[in-house]
Design an enzyme around this catalytic site. Structure first.
Site, mmCIF file in Angstrom:
data_model
loop_
_atom_site.group_PDB
_atom_site.id
_atom_site.type_symbol
_atom_site.label_atom_id
_atom_site.label_comp_id
_atom_site.label_asym_id
_atom_site.label_seq_id
_atom_site.Cartn_x
_atom_site.Cartn_y
_atom_site.Cartn_z
ATOM 1 N N ASN A 68 0.854 -1.186 0.000
ATOM 2 C CA ASN A 68 0.000 0.000 0.000
ATOM 3 C C ASN A 68 0.900 1.249 0.000
ATOM 4 O O ASN A 68 0.791 2.124 0.842
ATOM 5 C CB ASN A 68 -0.950 0.003 1.199
ATOM 6 C CG ASN A 68 -2.079 1.011 1.000
ATOM 7 O OD1 ASN A 68 -2.409 1.772 1.889
ATOM 8 N ND2 ASN A 68 -2.636 1.042 -0.187
ATOM 9 N N HIS A 107 3.075 4.559 -0.534
ATOM 10 C CA HIS A 107 2.855 5.987 -0.763
ATOM 11 C C HIS A 107 4.212 6.652 -0.942
ATOM 12 O O HIS A 107 5.252 5.963 -0.936
ATOM 13 C CB HIS A 107 2.044 6.604 0.389
ATOM 14 C CG HIS A 107 2.558 6.236 1.738
ATOM 15 N ND1 HIS A 107 3.773 6.659 2.202
ATOM 16 C CD2 HIS A 107 2.040 5.454 2.722
ATOM 17 C CE1 HIS A 107 3.979 6.178 3.417
ATOM 18 N NE2 HIS A 107 2.948 5.423 3.752
ATOM 19 N N ALA A 164 6.225 8.282 0.837
ATOM 20 C CA ALA A 164 7.290 8.089 1.832
ATOM 21 C C ALA A 164 8.024 6.774 1.567
ATOM 22 O O ALA A 164 9.246 6.711 1.673
ATOM 23 C CB ALA A 164 6.709 8.118 3.241
ATOM 24 N N HIS A 165 7.285 5.717 1.195
ATOM 25 C CA HIS A 165 7.957 4.452 0.853
ATOM 26 C C HIS A 165 8.843 4.660 -0.375
ATOM 27 O O HIS A 165 9.977 4.174 -0.429
ATOM 28 C CB HIS A 165 6.935 3.371 0.484
ATOM 29 C CG HIS A 165 6.070 2.905 1.597
ATOM 30 N ND1 HIS A 165 4.714 3.132 1.630
ATOM 31 C CD2 HIS A 165 6.355 2.186 2.708
ATOM 32 C CE1 HIS A 165 4.198 2.576 2.706
ATOM 33 N NE2 HIS A 165 5.163 2.000 3.389
ATOM 34 N N LYS A 196 9.127 7.568 10.723
ATOM 35 C CA LYS A 196 7.794 7.682 11.325
ATOM 36 C C LYS A 196 7.602 6.576 12.364
ATOM 37 O O LYS A 196 7.051 6.796 13.431
ATOM 38 C CB LYS A 196 6.685 7.613 10.281
ATOM 39 C CG LYS A 196 5.317 7.828 10.927
ATOM 40 C CD LYS A 196 4.211 7.889 9.945
ATOM 41 C CE LYS A 196 3.808 6.546 9.452
ATOM 42 N NZ LYS A 196 3.147 5.699 10.485
ATOM 43 N N SER A 211 0.871 7.572 5.871
ATOM 44 C CA SER A 211 0.820 6.222 6.431
ATOM 45 C C SER A 211 -0.145 5.385 5.604
ATOM 46 O O SER A 211 -1.142 5.909 5.084
ATOM 47 C CB SER A 211 0.313 6.290 7.879
ATOM 48 O OG SER A 211 -0.152 5.021 8.292
ATOM 49 N N SER A 212 0.158 4.092 5.508
ATOM 50 C CA SER A 212 -0.756 3.205 4.775
ATOM 51 C C SER A 212 -2.114 3.145 5.461
ATOM 52 O O SER A 212 -3.105 2.757 4.848
ATOM 53 C CB SER A 212 -0.169 1.796 4.715
ATOM 54 O OG SER A 212 1.069 1.851 4.065
#
Ligand code: PAF
Length: 283
Positions: A32, A34, A36-37, A151, A187-188
């Site tokens: 999932n 986003h 940030a990943h 995070k 966050s996911s």
């Protein structure tokens, strides 16, 4: 990008890269994805020749009453995003590949330090699941460097400690927190925030910043500050799991003369548990 579902085929391909003297970077995720990943992958890309990402929703780190079954699985979209940031290899195993002997008898890796406070206090067994799966993933990928988001501050600290204690030959790097314009950390689990809650959830970040400001201005009545912070979040309608001012390295309650402190918070919305943190360096 090559996609692998099996340990043996990933290992064979990575062995070739290693023989060619390539530096291997690794970004473990639960999918999932986003921005940030993707930034973690880009970070690994800058310092490594080959970048591996993994997607595995690790049931071992979820409590019985937690959201493993509803955790978003978006593999096709995730793979496209990883292609977009030049990830070389994606490892997305089935549960039977990761836990062929079942989870009950799975050998565990336990880090006793720092795991029974903060998220560990409200999610018993969570960090044991994380350190066990990360150890397995490290053994499978054998990366030179692995990148984790700040995070999950406690997770990063626990993994650093595990790597140190078990002499694992991997460099652990930290990737910054990405935020929406109002401060909400990506966050996911943000997909579980309702429309009604969305304008209020950034209070978690605002409160952590407020606590940080108070400390910078010289306040050291940490217990009172934590209480005031909790009240701010409760006043906008959320249940606080914890809000604590900690020593950044040990995650123990901060002492008045600590130079590096982190304010960590977790709160519950209707469908999610959100976490965030800010770190301070006091001159
Ligand atoms: O941070 C996560 O997404 C997970 O805890 C991790 C590190 C991929 C282990 O399952």
């Amino acid at each position: 990008m090559q996609v692998f579902h099996h340990i043996s085929s990933l290992r064979a391909e990575l062995a070739k890269a290693r023989r060619e003297g390539k530096r291997i970077g690794f970004v473990p995720t639960m999918g999932n994805l986003h921005n940030a990943h993707l930034a973690l992958v880009q970070q690994a890309r800058r310092s490594c020749d080959v970048v591996v990402a993994s997607i595995f929703v690790n049931r071992l780190q979820f409590g019985l009453n937690e959201d493993w079954d509803k955790y978003p699985r978006t593999l096709a979209a995730d793979a496209a995003k990883l292609e977009g940031v030049n990830c070389d290899f994606l490892f997305c195993p089935e549960e039977t590949e990761m836990y062929p002997n079942g989870m009950d008898e799975q050998t565990r890796v336990i880090v006793p330090a720092m795991t029974d406070v903060l998220c560990g206090a409200s999610r018993p067994g969570h960090f044991e699941g994380v350190t066990t799966v990360v150890t397995k993933l490290f053994n499978i990928v054998q990366p030179d460097e692995a990148v984790f988001g700040i995070k999950d501050f406690q997770q990063l600290a626990v993994i650093r400690r595990m790597v140190e204690d078990l002499c694992m030959p991997v460099q652990i790097s930290a990737g910054e927190i990405y935020r929406e314009d109002d401060g909400l950390a990506l966050s996911s689990r943000n997909g579980f925030i309702t429309e009604d809650e969305r304008p209020r959830v950034s209070q978690l970040n605002h409160t952590l910043n407020w606590v940080g400001e108070q400390i910078k201005r010289g306040r050291r009545d940490f217990l009172a500050l934590q209480d005031e912070g909790r009240t701010q979040i409760e006043e906008v309608g959320f249940k606080v799991d914890y809000l604590e001012i900690c020593n950044s390295r040990t995650l123990k309650p901060a002492a008045d003369d600590d130079r590096e402190m982190t304010v960590l918070g977790a709160m519950y919305t209707e469908g999610a548990r959100l976490i965030d943190n800010i770190s301070l360096e006091i001159d």
